[in-house]
Design a protein around this motif. Structure first.
Motif, mmCIF file in Angstrom:
data_model
loop_
_atom_site.group_PDB
_atom_site.id
_atom_site.type_symbol
_atom_site.label_atom_id
_atom_site.label_comp_id
_atom_site.label_asym_id
_atom_site.label_seq_id
_atom_site.Cartn_x
_atom_site.Cartn_y
_atom_site.Cartn_z
ATOM 1 N N ASN A 169 2.281 4.878 -0.645
ATOM 2 C CA ASN A 169 3.648 4.719 -0.150
ATOM 3 C C ASN A 169 4.011 3.280 0.235
ATOM 4 O OD1 ASN A 169 2.047 4.533 2.096
ATOM 5 N ND2 ASN A 169 3.293 5.903 3.370
ATOM 6 N N HIS A 170 3.171 2.317 -0.098
ATOM 7 C CA HIS A 170 3.589 0.930 0.101
ATOM 8 C C HIS A 170 4.764 0.622 -0.816
ATOM 9 C CE1 HIS A 170 -0.389 -0.661 2.071
ATOM 10 N NE2 HIS A 170 0.485 -0.270 2.960
ATOM 11 N N LEU A 171 5.681 -0.221 -0.333
ATOM 12 C CA LEU A 171 6.939 -0.459 -1.041
ATOM 13 C C LEU A 171 6.830 -1.533 -2.122
ATOM 14 C CD1 LEU A 171 9.171 -0.495 2.160
ATOM 15 C CD2 LEU A 171 8.886 1.409 0.553
ATOM 16 N N HIS A 172 5.970 -2.521 -1.902
ATOM 17 C CA HIS A 172 5.888 -3.695 -2.793
ATOM 18 C C HIS A 172 5.584 -3.255 -4.231
ATOM 19 C CE1 HIS A 172 5.167 -7.668 -4.207
ATOM 20 N NE2 HIS A 172 3.849 -7.652 -4.112
ATOM 21 N N TYR A 173 6.419 -3.729 -5.162
ATOM 22 C CA TYR A 173 6.356 -3.231 -6.536
ATOM 23 C C TYR A 173 5.054 -3.584 -7.248
ATOM 24 C CZ TYR A 173 7.479 -7.968 -8.080
ATOM 25 O OH TYR A 173 7.432 -9.299 -8.308
ATOM 26 N N GLU A 174 4.360 -4.614 -6.805
ATOM 27 C CA GLU A 174 3.115 -4.987 -7.484
ATOM 28 C C GLU A 174 1.930 -4.109 -7.063
ATOM 29 O OE1 GLU A 174 2.980 -9.517 -8.721
ATOM 30 O OE2 GLU A 174 3.187 -9.335 -6.544
ATOM 31 N N GLY A 175 2.105 -3.337 -5.999
ATOM 32 C CA GLY A 175 1.046 -2.408 -5.584
ATOM 33 C C GLY A 175 -0.136 -3.045 -4.888
ATOM 34 N N ASN A 176 -0.037 -4.333 -4.530
ATOM 35 C CA ASN A 176 -1.165 -5.000 -3.878
ATOM 36 C C ASN A 176 -0.860 -5.423 -2.440
ATOM 37 O OD1 ASN A 176 0.617 -6.987 -4.468
ATOM 38 N ND2 ASN A 176 -0.905 -8.434 -5.292
ATOM 39 N N SER A 177 -0.045 -4.650 -1.771
ATOM 40 C CA SER A 177 0.274 -4.987 -0.377
ATOM 41 C C SER A 177 -0.974 -5.033 0.487
ATOM 42 C CB SER A 177 1.269 -3.985 0.206
ATOM 43 O OG SER A 177 2.578 -4.291 -0.227
#
Lengths: 131, 131, 131
Positions: free
Chosen positions: A72-80
Motif C-alpha cells: 500500500n505504499h503510494l510511490h509509483y516506483e515501489g521502492n519507498s
C-alpha cells in the motif's frame, strides 16, 4: 570536494573505510572534519561494526523488518522502503581526522548502505581543516 | 581532539550537555562547529528532550520495540539489537557554538545512548572554528 | 548563525531547499560545510527524495508504523512518538557547499520534518568555510 565511486549489489553494507583512509593520505588531510556525503535517495552512509560480517546481515534484516516493503505504499516506483531506510540511517556523516588519520573506534568501519541496487553509486568527501 | 569518559548502566540515555558546556568553556571554543563522536558500535550520540525523564524511557522502549532482540539474529555475541540501534540513532553529531555557548533549543539536551552496558565508555570532541 | 522560520501543519515534510539556496547566495557562502540545525524536540532535518510527493507520504507513514503513538507511553504530554521520530531522524545535518552552490544529488531535497504541529518553527544555519 572529492568524488568516489562504487558498484553495489542488490542490497548491502559496503565498507568504504580503506578508500577514505587512502583519500586522506592522498590529499594530505591533516587535522579537521571530513564530511562523507551520499547524493542518492535510496542509499546512506553510516558507521557500524567492522569485525563480524553477521552484524551487517542483522542490521539489514532489522531495517527490513522495521521499514518493510509494503503493497500500500503510494510511490509509483515501489521502492519507498529504500527511501525511508536512507532517510532514517542518514546521508551525511561528519568524521574526525587527526595526524592525517581517520579517527574511528577499534571496532568501527564506515559503510555505504545500498537499499535499492544493483547500481553504480558515488559519494562525496569534503574536508574542513581546523586552524 | 578532546576525550571524555562516562560509566554507563545496562541501557540508558546519559545527559552530557553539562560536560560539553564545560569543555567549550575550558578550551575557549568561541564560534564554530563542535562534532561529538562516539567510537563505540553499541552506543550513539543524539539530541533529545531534556525536561521530562519519562521521554527518555519512552524513546528507549520505542527503539526496543522497533529493533528488538531476536533469537534468529546471526551475530555470535547476541547483541545485534544494540548495533542496529547505534547505527540508526547515529554516532556523530555536529553542534553549533556561538559566543562560547553551545546552541541548543530550549528543551534540548545532548545524550550519550547506551544500548549494551554497563560499560566504561568514551566520546570525542572536535572543534572547528569559523573564520 | 542564521535563523530561518517556517509555519507547519500537523505533520509533514517541508522542503527548505530553496530557502537554503537563497541564504547561501545572500550570505555568499562560497566553499565549505553548512550545518542545518533544528532546535525542536519533535521535529528534524533530513535529506530525502524531491520528485514524487508520494515518497513523503510513504516516509511519514513508515515512521508512524515503526514508532507509533502508544497508550502506555509514560510522557505526560502524550507526544513521545514525535520525540522518538525526531531523535531517530536527526536534528543536525552537515551539507557541502561549493562554488556558492549547495551540493545535493539530482533527486535530493532538504526537508524540515514536523511530527507534532501545527507550530511556528525555526531552524539555524551555520557555515564553516574551507581554507
Amino acid at each position: 570536494m572529492i568524488k568516489c565511486n562504487l558498484v553495489t549489489g542488490s542490497e548491502g553494507m559496503y565498507n568504504i573505510t580503506s578508500e577514505l583512509k587512502a583519500q586522506i593520505e592522498k590529499h594530505q588531510m591533516k587535522d579537521g572534519i571530513l564530511v562523507v556525503y551520499c547524493p542518492h535517495t535510496t542509499a546512506s552512509i553510516v558507521v557500524s561494526e567492522n569485525v563480524d560480517i553477521d552484524v551487517k546481515a542483522d542490521i539489514l534484516s532489522a531495517l527490513s523488518e522495521a521499514f518493510p516493503k509494503k503493497e500500500n505504499h503510494l510511490h509509483y516506483e515501489g521502492n519507498s522502503y529504500a527511501h525511508i531506510r536512507s532517510t532514517v540511517s542518514g546521508v551525511s556523516l561528519p568524521l574526525i581526522v587527526e595526524n592525517q588519520k581517520l579517527v574511528l573506534g577499534q571496532f568501527q568501519g564506515v559503510y555505504f548502505m545500498e537499499f535499492d541496487g544493483p547500481r553504480t553509486r558515488e559519494y562525496f568527501l569534503k574536508f574542513i581543516a581546523s586552524n
